[in-house]
Design a protein around this motif. Structure first.
Motif, PDB file in Angstrom:
ATOM      1  N   ARG A  14       0.748  -1.216  -0.354  1.00  8.11           N
ATOM      2  CA  ARG A  14      -0.086   0.140   0.335  1.00  8.11           C
ATOM      3  C   ARG A  14       0.663   1.325   0.051  1.00  8.11           C
ATOM      4  N   PRO A  15       0.268   2.573  -0.316  1.00  7.13           N
ATOM      5  CA  PRO A  15       1.045   3.305  -0.413  1.00  7.13           C
ATOM      6  C   PRO A  15       1.456   4.094   1.111  1.00  7.13           C
ATOM      7  N   HIS A  16       2.938   4.103   1.121  1.00  7.06           N
ATOM      8  CA  HIS A  16       3.532   4.278   2.815  1.00  7.06           C
ATOM      9  C   HIS A  16       3.988   4.938   2.472  1.00  7.06           C
ATOM     10  N   LEU A  17       5.154   6.187   3.550  1.00  4.97           N
ATOM     11  CA  LEU A  17       5.853   7.409   3.758  1.00  4.97           C
ATOM     12  C   LEU A  17       7.736   6.217   3.752  1.00  4.97           C
ATOM     13  N   ALA A  18       8.483   6.227   2.871  1.00  5.35           N
ATOM     14  CA  ALA A  18       9.292   5.694   3.284  1.00  5.35           C
ATOM     15  C   ALA A  18      10.798   6.394   2.925  1.00  5.35           C
ATOM     16  N   CYS A  19      11.863   5.757   3.375  1.00  7.20           N
ATOM     17  CA  CYS A  19      13.189   6.931   2.943  1.00  7.20           C
ATOM     18  C   CYS A  19      13.672   5.607   1.951  1.00  7.20           C
ATOM     19  N   LEU A  20      14.138   6.126   1.277  1.00  6.15           N
ATOM     20  CA  LEU A  20      14.398   5.789  -0.186  1.00  6.15           C
ATOM     21  C   LEU A  20      16.561   6.656   0.056  1.00  6.15           C
ATOM     22  N   ALA A  21      17.147   5.869   0.083  1.00  2.25           N
ATOM     23  CA  ALA A  21      18.840   6.127  -0.090  1.00  2.25           C
ATOM     24  C   ALA A  21      19.635   6.092  -1.456  1.00  2.25           C
ATOM     25  N   THR A  22      20.401   6.574  -2.123  1.00  2.00           N
ATOM     26  CA  THR A  22      21.201   6.373  -3.149  1.00  2.00           C
ATOM     27  C   THR A  22      22.549   7.095  -2.840  1.00  2.00           C
ATOM     28  N   LEU A  23      23.480   6.880  -3.824  1.00  2.87           N
ATOM     29  CA  LEU A  23      24.854   7.429  -3.724  1.00  2.87           C
ATOM     30  C   LEU A  23      24.890   8.958  -5.083  1.00  2.87           C
ATOM     31  N   THR A  24      25.506   9.799  -4.470  1.00  2.00           N
ATOM     32  CA  THR A  24      25.652  11.129  -4.839  1.00  2.00           C
ATOM     33  C   THR A  24      26.514  10.645  -5.694  1.00  2.00           C
ATOM     34  N   ASP A  25      27.429  12.371  -6.564  1.00  3.16           N
ATOM     35  CA  ASP A  25      28.359  11.703  -8.341  1.00  3.16           C
ATOM     36  C   ASP A  25      29.533  11.528  -7.022  1.00  3.16           C
ATOM     37  N   GLN A  26      29.654  12.013  -5.790  1.00  9.36           N
ATOM     38  CA  GLN A  26      31.243  11.890  -4.810  1.00  9.36           C
ATOM     39  C   GLN A  26      30.750  10.597  -4.426  1.00  9.36           C
ATOM     40  N   GLY A  27      29.825   9.852  -4.165  1.00 12.94           N
ATOM     41  CA  GLY A  27      30.100   8.455  -3.686  1.00 12.94           C
ATOM     42  C   GLY A  27      29.896   8.836  -2.097  1.00 12.94           C
ATOM     43  N   LYS A  28      28.911   9.166  -2.240  1.00 14.31           N
ATOM     44  CA  LYS A  28      28.307   9.655  -0.732  1.00 14.31           C
ATOM     45  C   LYS A  28      26.806   9.350  -0.634  1.00 14.31           C
ATOM     46  N   PRO A  29      26.589   9.112   0.897  1.00 13.64           N
ATOM     47  CA  PRO A  29      24.968   8.247   0.678  1.00 13.64           C
ATOM     48  C   PRO A  29      23.850   9.895   0.395  1.00 13.64           C
ATOM     49  N   TRP A  30      22.790   9.894   0.220  1.00  8.80           N
ATOM     50  CA  TRP A  30      21.555  10.742  -0.155  1.00  8.80           C
ATOM     51  C   TRP A  30      20.754  10.237   0.834  1.00  8.80           C
ATOM     52  N   VAL A  31      19.826  10.995   1.057  1.00 11.49           N
ATOM     53  CA  VAL A  31      18.316  10.004   1.502  1.00 11.49           C
ATOM     54  C   VAL A  31      17.358  11.002   1.167  1.00 11.49           C
ATOM     55  N   ARG A  32      15.972  11.000   1.030  1.00  9.86           N
ATOM     56  CA  ARG A  32      14.654  11.236   0.913  1.00  9.86           C
ATOM     57  C   ARG A  32      13.551  10.504   1.292  1.00  9.86           C
ATOM     58  N   TYR A  33      13.034  10.910   1.821  1.00  6.51           N
ATOM     59  CA  TYR A  33      11.543  10.329   1.508  1.00  6.51           C
ATOM     60  C   TYR A  33      10.408  10.331   0.566  1.00  6.51           C
ATOM     61  N   VAL A  34      10.281   9.131   0.228  1.00  6.83           N
ATOM     62  CA  VAL A  34       9.126   8.970  -0.904  1.00  6.83           C
ATOM     63  C   VAL A  34       8.121   8.362  -0.398  1.00  6.83           C
ATOM     64  N   MET A  35       7.136   7.855  -1.447  1.00  6.69           N
ATOM     65  CA  MET A  35       5.756   6.875  -0.895  1.00  6.69           C
ATOM     66  C   MET A  35       5.801   6.099  -2.238  1.00  6.69           C
ATOM     67  N   PRO A  36       5.925   5.245  -1.895  1.00  9.68           N
ATOM     68  CA  PRO A  36       6.096   3.791  -2.857  1.00  9.68           C
ATOM     69  C   PRO A  36       5.141   2.761  -2.522  1.00  9.68           C
ATOM     70  N   TRP A  37       4.195   2.077  -3.330  1.00  7.36           N
ATOM     71  CA  TRP A  37       4.193   0.944  -3.098  1.00  7.36           C
ATOM     72  C   TRP A  37       4.319  -0.588  -3.886  1.00  7.36           C
ATOM     73  N   ALA A  38       3.839  -1.413  -3.584  1.00  2.00           N
ATOM     74  CA  ALA A  38       4.105  -2.604  -4.278  1.00  2.00           C
ATOM     75  C   ALA A  38       3.523  -3.723  -4.171  1.00  2.00           C
ATOM     76  N   THR A  39       3.543  -4.069  -5.754  1.00  2.00           N
ATOM     77  CA  THR A  39       2.734  -5.285  -6.259  1.00  2.00           C
ATOM     78  C   THR A  39       3.425  -6.544  -5.880  1.00  2.00           C
ATOM     79  N   PRO A  40       2.375  -7.996  -5.835  1.00  4.11           N
ATOM     80  CA  PRO A  40       2.805  -8.788  -4.813  1.00  4.11           C
ATOM     81  C   PRO A  40       4.199  -9.166  -5.364  1.00  4.11           C
ATOM     82  N   ASP A  41       4.617  -9.043  -6.361  1.00  7.21           N
ATOM     83  CA  ASP A  41       5.824  -9.303  -6.647  1.00  7.21           C
ATOM     84  C   ASP A  41       6.525  -9.137  -5.488  1.00  7.21           C
ATOM     85  N   LEU A  42       6.560  -7.951  -5.094  1.00  5.08           N
ATOM     86  CA  LEU A  42       7.717  -6.948  -3.916  1.00  5.08           C
ATOM     87  C   LEU A  42       8.526  -5.961  -4.807  1.00  5.08           C
ATOM     88  N   VAL A  43       8.060  -5.879  -5.770  1.00  7.69           N
ATOM     89  CA  VAL A  43       8.702  -5.120  -6.288  1.00  7.69           C
ATOM     90  C   VAL A  43       7.902  -3.224  -6.828  1.00  7.69           C
TER      91      VAL A  43
END
Length: 141
Positions: A14-43
């Motif tokens: 279901r739609p929910h609040l989550a934190c998503l981390a990626t890497l910057t072009d300097q290899g540093k972590p960057w985190v932001r809030y997103v609102m994902p939801w998954a299908t039954p295959d967990l994607v």
């Protein structure tokens, strides 16, 4: 879907609040809030502006991490740590599939050229239960 997958899906299906981390072009972590939801295959899928910083970061390094599952810290029972590979889609099929009324404040509709869908295919999910020292682990072989 096995029992562990059902427990994971109960959190992210279901739609929910989550934190998503990626890497910057300097290899540093960057985190932001997103609102994902998954299908039954967990994607997991979430809306994004195609010109956003996270889109550039995922194109450079598709490994992402999500933390989700706690809506109310006072009543937290489980949460998920998700490692996966992210891709960004601007296909009409993906944009229409993911579209919901929740996005109307951000985009002019599913055909808005600024709108894309971030798709995260998990390869490891840890389901943590408060009070239990070791998480249940799902891995995509």
């Amino acid at each position: 879907m096995n029992a562990l997958e059902s427990r994971v899906y109960a959190v992210i299906g279901r739609p929910h609040l989550a934190c998503l981390a990626t890497l910057t072009d300097q290899g540093k972590p960057w985190v932001r809030y997103v609102m994902p939801w998954a299908t039954p295959d967990l994607v997991l899928r979430m809306a994004t502006f195609l010109d956003s910083r996270k889109v550039d970061q995922i194109k450079e390094c598709p490994d992402v991490h999500l933390t989700c599952g706690v809506d109310d810290p006072m009543n937290a029972k489980t949460y998920l740590q998700i490692q996966g590979h992210g891709t960004v889609s601007s296909s009409a099929e993906d944009r229409h599939f993911f579209w919901s009324e929740l996005l109307e404040e951000l985009f002019e509709g599913p055909d808005d050229p600024r709108y894309g869908v971030l798709i995260v295919v998990p390869y490891r999910i840890e389901l943590h239960t408060v009070g239990v020292p070791e998480p249940d682990i799902w891995e995509n072989a």
